[in-house]
Design a protein around this motif. Structure first.
Motif, PDB file in Angstrom:
ATOM      1  N   MET A   1      51.836  35.587  44.596  1.00 33.67           N
ATOM      2  CA  MET A   1      51.739  36.901  43.937  1.00 33.67           C
ATOM      3  C   MET A   1      50.823  36.831  42.713  1.00 33.67           C
ATOM      4  N   GLN A   2      49.660  36.220  42.924  1.00 34.21           N
ATOM      5  CA  GLN A   2      48.646  36.128  41.878  1.00 34.21           C
ATOM      6  C   GLN A   2      47.308  36.641  42.418  1.00 34.21           C
ATOM      7  N   PRO A   3      47.110  37.925  42.607  1.00 34.13           N
ATOM      8  CA  PRO A   3      48.078  39.019  42.415  1.00 34.13           C
ATOM      9  C   PRO A   3      48.876  39.241  43.694  1.00 34.13           C
ATOM     10  N   HIS A   4      49.695  40.291  43.708  1.00 37.18           N
ATOM     11  CA  HIS A   4      50.417  40.627  44.927  1.00 37.18           C
ATOM     12  C   HIS A   4      49.453  41.273  45.936  1.00 37.18           C
ATOM     13  N   PHE A   5      49.895  41.352  47.171  1.00 37.54           N
ATOM     14  CA  PHE A   5      49.091  41.962  48.219  1.00 37.54           C
ATOM     15  C   PHE A   5      48.764  43.412  47.835  1.00 37.54           C
ATOM     16  N   PRO A   6      47.553  43.922  48.103  1.00 39.60           N
ATOM     17  CA  PRO A   6      46.494  43.381  48.959  1.00 39.60           C
ATOM     18  C   PRO A   6      45.421  42.564  48.243  1.00 39.60           C
ATOM     19  N   GLY A   7      45.660  42.154  47.038  1.00 44.70           N
ATOM     20  CA  GLY A   7      44.747  41.229  46.390  1.00 44.70           C
ATOM     21  C   GLY A   7      43.762  41.816  45.406  1.00 44.70           C
ATOM     22  N   TYR A   8      43.372  43.083  45.551  1.00 49.08           N
ATOM     23  CA  TYR A   8      42.491  43.755  44.593  1.00 49.08           C
ATOM     24  C   TYR A   8      41.259  42.912  44.245  1.00 49.08           C
ATOM     25  N   PRO A   9      40.522  42.418  45.254  1.00 46.71           N
ATOM     26  CA  PRO A   9      39.485  41.398  44.988  1.00 46.71           C
ATOM     27  C   PRO A   9      38.364  41.850  44.066  1.00 46.71           C
ATOM     28  N   TYR A  10      37.900  43.094  44.205  1.00 44.15           N
ATOM     29  CA  TYR A  10      36.794  43.532  43.357  1.00 44.15           C
ATOM     30  C   TYR A  10      37.219  43.627  41.892  1.00 44.15           C
ATOM     31  N   PHE A  11      38.429  44.082  41.664  1.00 45.49           N
ATOM     32  CA  PHE A  11      38.936  44.182  40.296  1.00 45.49           C
ATOM     33  C   PHE A  11      39.113  42.796  39.677  1.00 45.49           C
ATOM     34  N   ILE A  12      39.671  41.880  40.450  1.00 49.48           N
ATOM     35  CA  ILE A  12      39.868  40.513  39.948  1.00 49.48           C
ATOM     36  C   ILE A  12      38.528  39.838  39.687  1.00 49.48           C
ATOM     37  N   LEU A  13      37.545  40.064  40.573  1.00 53.08           N
ATOM     38  CA  LEU A  13      36.211  39.486  40.364  1.00 53.08           C
ATOM     39  C   LEU A  13      35.603  39.993  39.065  1.00 53.08           C
ATOM     40  N   ALA A  14      35.709  41.288  38.821  1.00 58.29           N
ATOM     41  CA  ALA A  14      35.192  41.851  37.564  1.00 58.29           C
ATOM     42  C   ALA A  14      35.929  41.263  36.368  1.00 58.29           C
ATOM     43  N   GLY A  15      37.249  41.058  36.514  1.00 59.33           N
ATOM     44  CA  GLY A  15      38.025  40.456  35.441  1.00 59.33           C
ATOM     45  C   GLY A  15      37.600  39.025  35.145  1.00 59.33           C
ATOM     46  N   LEU A  16      37.304  38.266  36.190  1.00 56.81           N
ATOM     47  CA  LEU A  16      36.835  36.883  36.009  1.00 56.81           C
ATOM     48  C   LEU A  16      35.532  36.849  35.218  1.00 56.81           C
ATOM     49  N   LEU A  17      34.628  37.753  35.547  1.00 60.30           N
ATOM     50  CA  LEU A  17      33.346  37.800  34.835  1.00 60.30           C
ATOM     51  C   LEU A  17      33.552  38.199  33.377  1.00 60.30           C
ATOM     52  N   MET A  18      34.399  39.198  33.147  1.00 60.73           N
ATOM     53  CA  MET A  18      34.665  39.643  31.784  1.00 60.73           C
ATOM     54  C   MET A  18      35.376  38.565  30.974  1.00 60.73           C
ATOM     55  N   ASN A  19      36.221  37.784  31.637  1.00 58.37           N
ATOM     56  CA  ASN A  19      36.985  36.756  30.932  1.00 58.37           C
ATOM     57  C   ASN A  19      36.096  35.636  30.403  1.00 58.37           C
ATOM     58  N   LYS A  20      34.933  35.444  30.999  1.00 61.64           N
ATOM     59  CA  LYS A  20      33.991  34.440  30.492  1.00 61.64           C
ATOM     60  C   LYS A  20      33.513  34.813  29.086  1.00 61.64           C
ATOM     61  N   TRP A  21      33.564  36.099  28.796  1.00 60.24           N
ATOM     62  CA  TRP A  21      33.146  36.582  27.479  1.00 60.24           C
ATOM     63  C   TRP A  21      34.338  36.659  26.519  1.00 60.24           C
ATOM     64  N   LEU A  22      35.452  37.254  26.952  1.00 64.75           N
ATOM     65  CA  LEU A  22      36.578  37.488  26.053  1.00 64.75           C
ATOM     66  C   LEU A  22      37.530  36.306  25.929  1.00 64.75           C
ATOM     67  N   GLN A  23      37.598  35.455  26.964  1.00 63.70           N
ATOM     68  CA  GLN A  23      38.500  34.294  26.944  1.00 63.70           C
ATOM     69  C   GLN A  23      39.961  34.701  26.751  1.00 63.70           C
ATOM     70  N   ASP A  24      40.310  35.840  27.315  1.00 64.47           N
ATOM     71  CA  ASP A  24      41.695  36.322  27.293  1.00 64.47           C
ATOM     72  C   ASP A  24      41.896  37.121  28.576  1.00 64.47           C
ATOM     73  N   PRO A  25      42.604  36.567  29.566  1.00 62.21           N
ATOM     74  CA  PRO A  25      42.686  37.214  30.879  1.00 62.21           C
ATOM     75  C   PRO A  25      43.217  38.640  30.833  1.00 62.21           C
ATOM     76  N   GLY A  26      44.268  38.870  30.055  1.00 63.08           N
ATOM     77  CA  GLY A  26      44.834  40.205  29.992  1.00 63.08           C
ATOM     78  C   GLY A  26      43.859  41.209  29.415  1.00 63.08           C
ATOM     79  N   GLN A  27      43.267  40.867  28.274  1.00 62.09           N
ATOM     80  CA  GLN A  27      42.322  41.780  27.643  1.00 62.09           C
ATOM     81  C   GLN A  27      41.036  41.914  28.449  1.00 62.09           C
ATOM     82  N   ALA A  28      40.690  40.875  29.210  1.00 63.65           N
ATOM     83  CA  ALA A  28      39.511  40.967  30.076  1.00 63.65           C
ATOM     84  C   ALA A  28      39.711  42.050  31.137  1.00 63.65           C
TER      85      ALA A  28
END
Length: 486
Positions: free
Chosen positions: A54-81
């Protein structure tokens, strides 16, 4: 003439200032808290993407998570990213909303419509949480605009845009699936106008499926096989619709009670009025003026209006029967579509200066309320954080039984024993392991026991109540900790 130009500049200026004020406030108050089971799912996905965990739960939200990964490289805070992704995506929706509105009302009125939607308070609260709703709302408005744009173009290439954007939308949030009625509407209109033969309609349907397979195929790869993916999919959807999802099939509410909660509480009081009396009064005044006698506006003939109503009905049925009635965030597309339609009718039928002054007043009121909510949300500890921190300060020698709160406790790294429990029988058996220790339970656990017909009289002692704003968390805004006497 100069006076008319002044008023046009004033409508646009006020709208732009309100939008900029709200946007800057959002970015300076990114929500630092991860305070619900679903939010933890999304944030943990940036550390390790694993649907079975459940990281995340189904169906996975891949585009949102991908955008979050990119943003997290800048903010270094997963939640705020994830929150920052929502804020930026939601701001981009101003463009399609303006382009849609400008097809129905004047350009300066279209600015007012855009500002009315963008400053709406409850949507901004949800945008400021680390879940995919904010990005999904933005995806929806771009998808909506692409359908209207493709319908007005003779070139078949334009049809590819809404098909692709619908794939992006579902890859952000699958619950927007009913919005696919817009694709059906578009292809039917093209076929009826003899711009597309039947074989071309079938071709575009196949292309739409292939676009969806981009993100679905990626999820299948992460699960290792189609069989494994389908097992996960059916397991999650079965639980959602039959057990814990709060749908009409898994909830004991009568049809009328559910309808009352859906319309009056979720859509109106939460989604549009944002639990604020002044906003309710202003919206009621605006809504009342729509029905006053006026010149024929022809607004019903507009493609944007017709499609809005179709999308509203399609998603409305889905949200009523298949979404959790206890979580008002699921009605956000409905609330915004109603505000969008209402403002179009209002500004098309009432073309004078007075209605626009009323719209400006509502925009200013929403901007003030919204920024206040966003600041409080970023600064006030959620009830579950208060509970977790309180227990962390207690002497060793206890265990606490919760429902969803334990997921947040795990995320926060709390060192004391905490367990999720559903049934009274399991609880009675498990607490024997902790003989001689203090047993704590939360009110959510006790409500579950009572629903199972258990009499808990004389065995409970209230210890402490933890409270936060209900509009930030409608389910766990008040948590009561009890001590259990075996």
């Amino acid at each position: 003439m100069n006076f008319m130009k002044f008023h046009k500049a004033m409508w646009i200026g006020f709208s732009s200032l309100a939008i900029l004020y709200v946007f800057l406030n959002q970015f300076s108050h990114l929500n630092p808290f991860v305070s619900s089971w679903d939010q933890v799912d999304f944030v943990l996905a940036l550390d390790r993407y694993d649907l079975r965990a459940m990281q995340p739960h189904f169906p996975g939200y891949p585009y949102f998570i991908l955008a979050g990964l990119l943003m997290n490289k800048w903010l270094q805070d997963p939640g705020q990213a994830l929150v920052a992704v929502n804020v930026l995506a939601y701001a981009s929706s101003l463009v399609p909303v303006y382009m849609l509105a400008s097809r129905v009302v004047s350009k300066e009125s279209a600015y007012l419509v855009s500002a009315l939607l963008y400053t709406a308070s409850y949507p901004l609260i949800i945008v400021n949480q680390p879940m995919s709703e904010g990005a999904a709302l933005a995806g929806f408005w771009w998808f909506f605009w692409s359908i209207v744009a493709a319908e007005s173009k003779s070139s078949g290439k334009w049809l590819l845009l809404p098909l692709f954007l619908f794939s992006v939308l579902l890859g952000i949030r699958l619950s927007y699936l009913p919005m696919g009625i817009g694709i059906v509407y578009l292809l039917y209109k093209k076929w009826k106008a003899q711009e597309l033969p039947l074989q071309s309609v079938i071709k575009f349907v196949v292309i739409a499926v292939l676009f969806q397979l981009i993100w679905v195929g990626g999820l299948i790869l992460t699960e290792g096989s189609i069989v494994s993916f389908l097992e996960l999919a059916f397991g999650f959807t079965g639980g959602h619709f039959q057990e814990w999802g709060g749908t009409s099939a898994s909830n004991d509410l009568s049809f009328l009670t559910r309808m009352k909660a859906f319309v009056l509480t979720n859509i109106l009081w939460w989604g549009i009025f944002s639990q604020t009396t002044i906003l309710m009064v202003l919206y009621i005044v605006m809504g009342s003026m729509i029905f006053l006698p006026a010149r024929k506006s022809g607004v019903w003939k507009e493609t944007t209006v017709q499609l809005s109503l179709l999308l509203l009905l399609a998603y409305g049925g889905w949200a009523f029967f298949a979404q959790n009635i206890d979580k008002p965030r699921h009605i956000l597309p409905l609330a915004l579509l109603i505000v969008f339609l209402g403002s179009l009718f209002f500004l098309r039928k009432r073309a004078g200066k007075s209605p626009r002054y009323l719209a400006i007043g509502l925009i200013i009121a929403q901007a003030i309320v919204s920024t206040s909510y966003v600041q409080k949300q970023a600064e006030s500890f959620p009830a579950v954080y208060q509970l977790a921190n309180y227990l962390q300060e207690q002497p060793d020698g206890f265990v606490v039984y919760t429902w969803e709160e334990t997921r947040v406790m795990q995320f926060l790294g709390m060192t004391y024993p905490h367990k999720r429990v559903y049934t009274y029988e399991v609880f009675l058996h498990d607490q024997q392991v902790y003989e001689g220790k203090t047993i704590y339970v939360t009110n959510s656990v006790l409500e579950g026991f009572r629903a199972q017909g258990v009499d808990l009289g004389g065995r409970l002692e209230a210890v402490k109540t933890f409270s936060s704003n209900e509009i930030f968390d409608p389910v766990y805004h008040e948590i009561v900790l009890y001590k259990w006497t075996p």
